[in-house]
Design a protein around this motif. Structure first.
Motif, PDB file in Angstrom:
ATOM      1  N   MET A 145       0.834  -1.202   0.000  1.00 23.95           N
ATOM      2  CA  MET A 145       0.000   0.000   0.000  1.00 23.95           C
ATOM      3  C   MET A 145       0.877   1.264   0.000  1.00 23.95           C
ATOM      4  SD  MET A 145      -2.621   1.525   2.780  1.00 23.95           S
ATOM      5  CE  MET A 145      -1.303   2.406   3.584  1.00 23.95           C
ATOM      6  N   ARG A 146       1.910   1.284   0.824  1.00 25.93           N
ATOM      7  CA  ARG A 146       2.772   2.470   0.902  1.00 25.93           C
ATOM      8  C   ARG A 146       3.522   2.723  -0.399  1.00 25.93           C
ATOM      9  NH1 ARG A 146       3.220   4.459   6.215  1.00 25.93           N
ATOM     10  NH2 ARG A 146       2.662   2.943   7.804  1.00 25.93           N
ATOM     11  N   HIS A 147       3.789   1.675  -1.161  1.00 25.40           N
ATOM     12  CA  HIS A 147       4.533   1.833  -2.406  1.00 25.40           C
ATOM     13  C   HIS A 147       3.627   1.953  -3.626  1.00 25.40           C
ATOM     14  CE1 HIS A 147       7.677   0.439   0.274  1.00 25.40           C
ATOM     15  NE2 HIS A 147       8.549   0.913  -0.587  1.00 25.40           N
ATOM     16  N   ALA A 148       2.346   1.698  -3.474  1.00 24.39           N
ATOM     17  CA  ALA A 148       1.420   1.705  -4.614  1.00 24.39           C
ATOM     18  C   ALA A 148       1.428   3.009  -5.413  1.00 24.39           C
ATOM     19  CB  ALA A 148       0.008   1.372  -4.153  1.00 24.39           C
ATOM     20  N   PRO A 149       1.550   4.176  -4.789  1.00 24.91           N
ATOM     21  CA  PRO A 149       1.532   5.409  -5.589  1.00 24.91           C
ATOM     22  C   PRO A 149       2.773   5.619  -6.450  1.00 24.91           C
ATOM     23  CG  PRO A 149       1.065   5.874  -3.264  1.00 24.91           C
ATOM     24  CD  PRO A 149       1.528   4.453  -3.360  1.00 24.91           C
ATOM     25  N   TYR A 150       3.795   4.796  -6.269  1.00 27.69           N
ATOM     26  CA  TYR A 150       5.059   5.002  -6.963  1.00 27.69           C
ATOM     27  C   TYR A 150       5.272   3.916  -7.994  1.00 27.69           C
ATOM     28  CZ  TYR A 150       5.361   7.582  -2.686  1.00 27.69           C
ATOM     29  OH  TYR A 150       5.069   8.415  -1.650  1.00 27.69           O
ATOM     30  N   PRO A 151       5.748   4.280  -9.163  1.00 26.40           N
ATOM     31  CA  PRO A 151       6.010   3.261 -10.181  1.00 26.40           C
ATOM     32  C   PRO A 151       7.281   2.487  -9.843  1.00 26.40           C
ATOM     33  CG  PRO A 151       6.632   5.406 -11.015  1.00 26.40           C
ATOM     34  CD  PRO A 151       6.014   5.626  -9.676  1.00 26.40           C
ATOM     35  N   VAL A 152       7.116   1.283  -9.334  1.00 27.66           N
ATOM     36  CA  VAL A 152       8.250   0.427  -9.017  1.00 27.66           C
ATOM     37  C   VAL A 152       8.401  -0.546 -10.182  1.00 27.66           C
ATOM     38  CG1 VAL A 152       9.242  -1.205  -7.374  1.00 27.66           C
ATOM     39  CG2 VAL A 152       7.772   0.667  -6.553  1.00 27.66           C
ATOM     40  N   THR A 153       9.386  -0.289 -11.020  1.00 22.22           N
ATOM     41  CA  THR A 153       9.625  -1.100 -12.213  1.00 22.22           C
ATOM     42  C   THR A 153      10.643  -2.201 -11.904  1.00 22.22           C
ATOM     43  OG1 THR A 153      11.460   0.286 -12.947  1.00 22.22           O
ATOM     44  CG2 THR A 153       9.229   0.930 -13.688  1.00 22.22           C
ATOM     45  N   LEU A 154      10.800  -3.115 -12.849  1.00 22.64           N
ATOM     46  CA  LEU A 154      11.832  -4.141 -12.701  1.00 22.64           C
ATOM     47  C   LEU A 154      13.213  -3.490 -12.588  1.00 22.64           C
ATOM     48  CD1 LEU A 154      10.554  -6.806 -15.241  1.00 22.64           C
ATOM     49  CD2 LEU A 154      10.508  -6.947 -12.738  1.00 22.64           C
ATOM     50  N   ASP A 155      13.452  -2.438 -13.357  1.00 26.99           N
ATOM     51  CA  ASP A 155      14.727  -1.735 -13.283  1.00 26.99           C
ATOM     52  C   ASP A 155      14.931  -1.123 -11.891  1.00 26.99           C
ATOM     53  OD1 ASP A 155      17.183  -0.541 -14.397  1.00 26.99           O
ATOM     54  OD2 ASP A 155      16.086   1.341 -14.120  1.00 26.99           O
ATOM     55  N   ARG A 187      13.553  -2.129  -9.108  1.00 29.51           N
ATOM     56  CA  ARG A 187      13.771  -3.260  -8.206  1.00 29.51           C
ATOM     57  C   ARG A 187      15.222  -3.715  -8.263  1.00 29.51           C
ATOM     58  NH1 ARG A 187      11.968  -8.790 -10.377  1.00 29.51           N
ATOM     59  NH2 ARG A 187      13.795  -8.263 -11.605  1.00 29.51           N
ATOM     60  N   ASP A 188      15.745  -3.859  -9.488  1.00 32.70           N
ATOM     61  CA  ASP A 188      17.116  -4.330  -9.650  1.00 32.70           C
ATOM     62  C   ASP A 188      18.127  -3.331  -9.094  1.00 32.70           C
ATOM     63  OD1 ASP A 188      16.003  -6.549 -10.833  1.00 32.70           O
ATOM     64  OD2 ASP A 188      16.559  -5.964 -12.874  1.00 32.70           O
ATOM     65  N   ARG A 189      17.880  -2.048  -9.281  1.00 29.73           N
ATOM     66  CA  ARG A 189      18.765  -1.023  -8.718  1.00 29.73           C
ATOM     67  C   ARG A 189      18.728  -1.080  -7.189  1.00 29.73           C
ATOM     68  NH1 ARG A 189      20.371   3.044 -12.197  1.00 29.73           N
ATOM     69  NH2 ARG A 189      19.575   2.788 -14.302  1.00 29.73           N
ATOM     70  N   TRP A 190      17.512  -1.179  -6.638  1.00 28.43           N
ATOM     71  CA  TRP A 190      17.363  -1.254  -5.184  1.00 28.43           C
ATOM     72  C   TRP A 190      18.126  -2.463  -4.651  1.00 28.43           C
ATOM     73  CZ3 TRP A 190      15.817  -4.212  -1.131  1.00 28.43           C
ATOM     74  CH2 TRP A 190      15.454  -3.557   0.039  1.00 28.43           C
ATOM     75  N   MET A 191      17.947  -3.606  -5.304  1.00 31.27           N
ATOM     76  CA  MET A 191      18.625  -4.826  -4.873  1.00 31.27           C
ATOM     77  C   MET A 191      20.141  -4.686  -4.984  1.00 31.27           C
ATOM     78  SD  MET A 191      16.705  -7.169  -3.602  1.00 31.27           S
ATOM     79  CE  MET A 191      17.924  -8.481  -3.611  1.00 31.27           C
ATOM     80  N   ARG A 192      20.628  -4.104  -6.058  1.00 30.84           N
ATOM     81  CA  ARG A 192      22.076  -3.940  -6.236  1.00 30.84           C
ATOM     82  C   ARG A 192      22.678  -3.168  -5.054  1.00 30.84           C
ATOM     83  NH1 ARG A 192      22.407  -3.184 -11.466  1.00 30.84           N
ATOM     84  NH2 ARG A 192      21.336  -1.203 -11.297  1.00 30.84           N
ATOM     85  N   HIS A 193      22.012  -2.072  -4.679  1.00 26.96           N
ATOM     86  CA  HIS A 193      22.532  -1.259  -3.579  1.00 26.96           C
ATOM     87  C   HIS A 193      22.350  -1.946  -2.230  1.00 26.96           C
ATOM     88  CE1 HIS A 193      23.465   1.873  -6.339  1.00 26.96           C
ATOM     89  NE2 HIS A 193      22.212   1.976  -6.726  1.00 26.96           N
ATOM     90  N   VAL A 246       7.142  -4.625  -7.150  1.00 25.51           N
ATOM     91  CA  VAL A 246       7.075  -4.219  -8.560  1.00 25.51           C
ATOM     92  C   VAL A 246       5.604  -4.074  -8.925  1.00 25.51           C
ATOM     93  CG1 VAL A 246       7.537  -4.910 -10.943  1.00 25.51           C
ATOM     94  CG2 VAL A 246       9.259  -5.295  -9.153  1.00 25.51           C
ATOM     95  N   ASN A 247       5.269  -2.895  -9.461  1.00 30.60           N
ATOM     96  CA  ASN A 247       3.867  -2.609  -9.757  1.00 30.60           C
ATOM     97  C   ASN A 247       3.653  -1.881 -11.075  1.00 30.60           C
ATOM     98  OD1 ASN A 247       4.688   0.003  -9.270  1.00 30.60           O
ATOM     99  ND2 ASN A 247       3.654   0.193  -7.303  1.00 30.60           N
ATOM    100  N   THR A 248       4.721  -1.692 -11.849  1.00 30.32           N
ATOM    101  CA  THR A 248       4.633  -0.869 -13.055  1.00 30.32           C
ATOM    102  C   THR A 248       5.492  -1.465 -14.155  1.00 30.32           C
ATOM    103  OG1 THR A 248       4.362   1.083 -11.671  1.00 30.32           O
ATOM    104  CG2 THR A 248       4.969   1.477 -13.943  1.00 30.32           C
ATOM    105  N   ASP A 249       4.968  -1.399 -15.385  1.00 29.05           N
ATOM    106  CA  ASP A 249       5.761  -1.808 -16.534  1.00 29.05           C
ATOM    107  C   ASP A 249       6.912  -0.829 -16.737  1.00 29.05           C
ATOM    108  OD1 ASP A 249       4.094  -3.935 -17.082  1.00 29.05           O
ATOM    109  OD2 ASP A 249       2.831  -2.768 -18.441  1.00 29.05           O
ATOM    110  N   GLU A 250       7.958  -1.304 -17.395  1.00 27.75           N
ATOM    111  CA  GLU A 250       9.099  -0.440 -17.709  1.00 27.75           C
ATOM    112  C   GLU A 250       8.631   0.750 -18.553  1.00 27.75           C
ATOM    113  OE1 GLU A 250      12.192  -0.909 -16.477  1.00 27.75           O
ATOM    114  OE2 GLU A 250      11.424  -2.677 -15.482  1.00 27.75           O
ATOM    115  N   GLY A 251       9.353   1.839 -18.449  1.00 32.01           N
ATOM    116  CA  GLY A 251       9.056   3.008 -19.261  1.00 32.01           C
ATOM    117  C   GLY A 251       8.172   4.028 -18.587  1.00 32.01           C
TER     118      GLY A 251
END
Length: 135
Positions: A71-81, A83-89, A119-124
């Protein structure tokens, strides 16, 4: 003993989250999802959340209520990219701790599952100019 206690308590989580946000600060695409001038409030929220999740103090819920991550992240486009950046860091930050492998693996597993779930948004889709992701 909880994972929180077994890995060293507050100092360990402070180091983990601080190292993570150092990575975020140097990643323009991910940094754009944190519009606050100072990352310190987001750093504090994530630290409190992780401490609670891994069996430490319940300051996060006392201050902010139930985590409700999706719910807290729903307003933000969390893409696969993203997610991968977050995981890398986060994984790089985790590697700075030199934890016993069983604890590191347990934390990596949680971070991977949580990041994938959000993840809740398509790339782009452009980043949302709103409050920080941990807000």
């Amino acid at each position: 003993m909880s994972v929180y206690e077994e890995v060293g308590g507050a100092p360990t989580f402070e180091r983990l989250v601080h190292a993570f946000y150092e990575g975020v600060a140097g990643d323009p695409e991910l940094r754009a999802l944190y519009p606050e001038e100072d990352l310190a409030p987001a750093e504090r929220r994530l630290r409190m959340f992780l401490e609670q999740y891994f069996g430490g103090p319940t300051a996060y819920s006392q201050e902010r209520g139930h985590p409700r991550l999706r719910m807290r992240h729903a307003p933000y486009p969390v893409t696969l990219d993203m997610r991968d950046r977050w995981m890398r860091h986060m994984l790089a930050a985790l590697d700075t701790l030199d934890l016993p492998e069983a604890h590191a693996e347990l934390m990596r597993d949680y971070f991977l599952r949580a990041a994938h779930m959000l993840v809740n948004t398509d790339e782009g889709h452009p980043p949302h100019p709103g409050p920080s992701l941990t807000g």
